[in-house]
Design an enzyme around this catalytic site. Structure first.
Site, mmCIF file in Angstrom:
data_model
loop_
_atom_site.group_PDB
_atom_site.id
_atom_site.type_symbol
_atom_site.label_atom_id
_atom_site.label_comp_id
_atom_site.label_asym_id
_atom_site.label_seq_id
_atom_site.Cartn_x
_atom_site.Cartn_y
_atom_site.Cartn_z
ATOM 1 N N ASN A 141 -4.340 -15.887 -38.599
ATOM 2 C CA ASN A 141 -4.187 -14.612 -37.915
ATOM 3 C C ASN A 141 -5.506 -13.929 -37.592
ATOM 4 O O ASN A 141 -5.576 -13.096 -36.692
ATOM 5 C CB ASN A 141 -3.320 -13.668 -38.751
ATOM 6 C CG ASN A 141 -3.829 -13.480 -40.161
ATOM 7 O OD1 ASN A 141 -4.019 -14.437 -40.899
ATOM 8 N ND2 ASN A 141 -4.067 -12.239 -40.553
ATOM 9 N N GLN A 169 1.574 -16.652 -35.831
ATOM 10 C CA GLN A 169 0.559 -16.608 -34.771
ATOM 11 C C GLN A 169 0.567 -17.867 -33.900
ATOM 12 O O GLN A 169 -0.235 -17.977 -32.970
ATOM 13 C CB GLN A 169 -0.829 -16.405 -35.390
ATOM 14 C CG GLN A 169 -0.997 -15.108 -36.155
ATOM 15 C CD GLN A 169 -0.926 -13.871 -35.266
ATOM 16 O OE1 GLN A 169 -0.933 -13.949 -34.041
ATOM 17 N NE2 GLN A 169 -0.862 -12.705 -35.893
ATOM 18 N N SER A 189 7.893 -13.932 -36.359
ATOM 19 C CA SER A 189 7.888 -12.475 -36.209
ATOM 20 C C SER A 189 8.156 -12.114 -34.757
ATOM 21 O O SER A 189 7.588 -12.716 -33.846
ATOM 22 C CB SER A 189 6.539 -11.906 -36.644
ATOM 23 O OG SER A 189 6.468 -10.524 -36.376
ATOM 24 N N HIS A 191 7.539 -9.067 -33.155
ATOM 25 C CA HIS A 191 6.590 -8.201 -32.448
ATOM 26 C C HIS A 191 5.265 -8.881 -32.124
ATOM 27 O O HIS A 191 4.459 -8.315 -31.381
ATOM 28 C CB HIS A 191 6.355 -6.904 -33.227
ATOM 29 C CG HIS A 191 5.566 -7.045 -34.484
ATOM 30 N ND1 HIS A 191 4.254 -6.658 -34.588
ATOM 31 C CD2 HIS A 191 5.904 -7.512 -35.705
ATOM 32 C CE1 HIS A 191 3.827 -6.876 -35.821
ATOM 33 N NE2 HIS A 191 4.809 -7.391 -36.517
ATOM 34 N N THR A 227 23.385 -5.426 -42.879
ATOM 35 C CA THR A 227 23.831 -5.441 -41.484
ATOM 36 C C THR A 227 22.691 -5.868 -40.567
ATOM 37 O O THR A 227 21.584 -5.323 -40.644
ATOM 38 C CB THR A 227 24.341 -4.046 -41.072
ATOM 39 O OG1 THR A 227 25.422 -3.684 -41.920
ATOM 40 C CG2 THR A 227 24.788 -4.043 -39.623
ATOM 41 N N CYS A 314 -1.873 -5.621 -41.726
ATOM 42 C CA CYS A 314 -0.796 -5.259 -42.659
ATOM 43 C C CYS A 314 -1.353 -4.683 -43.946
ATOM 44 O O CYS A 314 -0.981 -5.084 -45.045
ATOM 45 C CB CYS A 314 0.067 -6.493 -42.949
ATOM 46 S SG CYS A 314 0.829 -7.181 -41.471
#
Length: 371
Positions: A141, A169, A189, A191, A227, A314
């Site tokens: 990353n 990535q 991921s 996003h 959910t 992060c």
């Protein structure tokens, strides 16, 4: 005032317009995908269509895809979701969601950021009552270095080890074929490829039983209760479909990345390009300006209207010495002065030139001030 330039795609890619439209439409679906009435079945169909889209992106079938809240959760399930104790081995340049998930043995990397295969073999050869679980990211990353996954998989198979790959990535940048690869687990991921934040997936080889870390409800075939995020799943699916269609554009990003590195290196020969001795994806460069802290560089670029980052995004807004660059053998002067510039679907040549102009001017002022 000049338009801002966004060069932090490895932290998060701007949402694709098609994704925003699809998420907006999905938000209007009233049903819970676990409900049996018509509204519930409509929501379930939206989730399952998205699951199939994500599966196609990585070369597998839809039932192997488990939707999660993101790659951090996917990585944690991959490492911790076993009904027996595992001996976990991870590379020393993994994402914090792997490094901090549990105690593990670290596999060193070379000065170019590639996994030390001899060291991995030596670790696997050590007698141990527990089955080994090896976790190695495909694309780093921070540096964009591509790991020799075929060789890593072969080693894992030789020693009957389970292999998890953080492909966050790599998705949309490298062709992925989960079913043919021999991988056991793969994290994704939304996003990072222009989908929504807060949605990810763990791809699981069906020969493995992975237990949920979140209990209550039994959704995702008992592998992840709660959910489903219907709108997030839908957006992730659309982003995955676009990423698969546009994977051939990677050479364009490499040209932009090379343009940046060439210009910066010519103007600032003291700058170190981290990982340039290894094969890398073309969407990211990791630069170190010795003697100038990473946070100072990030703030200077932000004041110039350019968004970049230092290390992993992060870390709750913190800028600290790069653990990845340190693991590659660089000292504090380099590890504490590295930045990450990452490109994506909306990046233009003008964006690259704006960064080069601002960065060279900033670095020149820093050099003049110190000497």
């Amino acid at each position: 005032m000049r338009e801002p330039v966004y060069l932090d795609y490895n932290a998060t890619a701007p949402a694709r317009p098609e994704v925003i439209a699809a998420v907006t439409e999905a938000m209007a679906l009233p049903g819970n995908p676990s409900s049996v009435h018509t509204a519930g079945r409509q929501a379930r169909r939206a989730v399952e269509d998205a699951r199939a889209q994500v599966a196609r992106m990585v070369g597998t079938i839809a039932p192997n895809v488990v939707f999660t809240s993101g790659a951090t959760e996917a990585n944690n399930i991959a490492l911790r979701g076993w009904d027996r104790p595992m001996r976990v081995l991870t590379s020393s340049v993994e994402h914090p969601s792997v490094i901090e998930a549990l105690e593990a043995e670290r596999i060193p990397v070379t000065s170019t950021g590639l996994l030390d295969l001899d060291a991995l073999r030596a670790l696997l050869e050590k007698p141990n009552d527990r089955q080994a679980l090896v976790s190695v990211m495909l694309v780093n990353n921070e540096t964009g270095v591509i790991q020799p996954m075929a060789e890593i998989i072969a080693l894992a198979r030789e020693y009957d080890a389970v292999l998890h790959c953080d492909a966050v990535q790599a998705a949309g940048k490298l062709p992925l074929d989960f079913d043919e690869s021999g991988l056991d687990l793969l994290s994704l991921s939304g996003h990072k490829i222009g989908g929504p934040k807060g949605i990810g997936a763990l791809v699981v080889n069906p020969k493995h039983h992975i237990r949920s870390l979140i209990h209550g409800g039994g959704q995702e075939k008992g592998r992840r209760s709660g959910t489903e995020n219907v709108a997030g799943c839908v957006g992730f699916g659309v982003a995955a479909e676009i990423a698969l269609e546009e994977i051939e554009k990677q050479s364009h990003y490499k040209d932009l990345r090379d343009r940046l590195e060439t210009a910066v290196s010519k103007a600032l020969p003291q700058v170190v390009v981290i990982g340039d001795g290894a094969e890398r994806v073309g969407t990211v460069t990791c630069l170190a300006l010795p003697g100038v802290g990473s946070e100072t560089q990030v703030m200077a670029m932000d004041l110039a209207g350019i968004a970049i980052s230092a290390g992993s995004a992060c870390s709750s807004g913190k800028v600290k010495r790069s653990q990845v660059v340190s693991a590659m053998g660089y000292g504090d002067e380099i590890a504490g002065s590295s930045i990450r510039v990452s490109l994506g679907w909306a990046t233009t040549e003008a964006d690259i030139d704006r960064f080069v102009e601002a960065y060279v001017a900033f670095a020149g002022r820093q050099v003049a001030a110190t000497g």
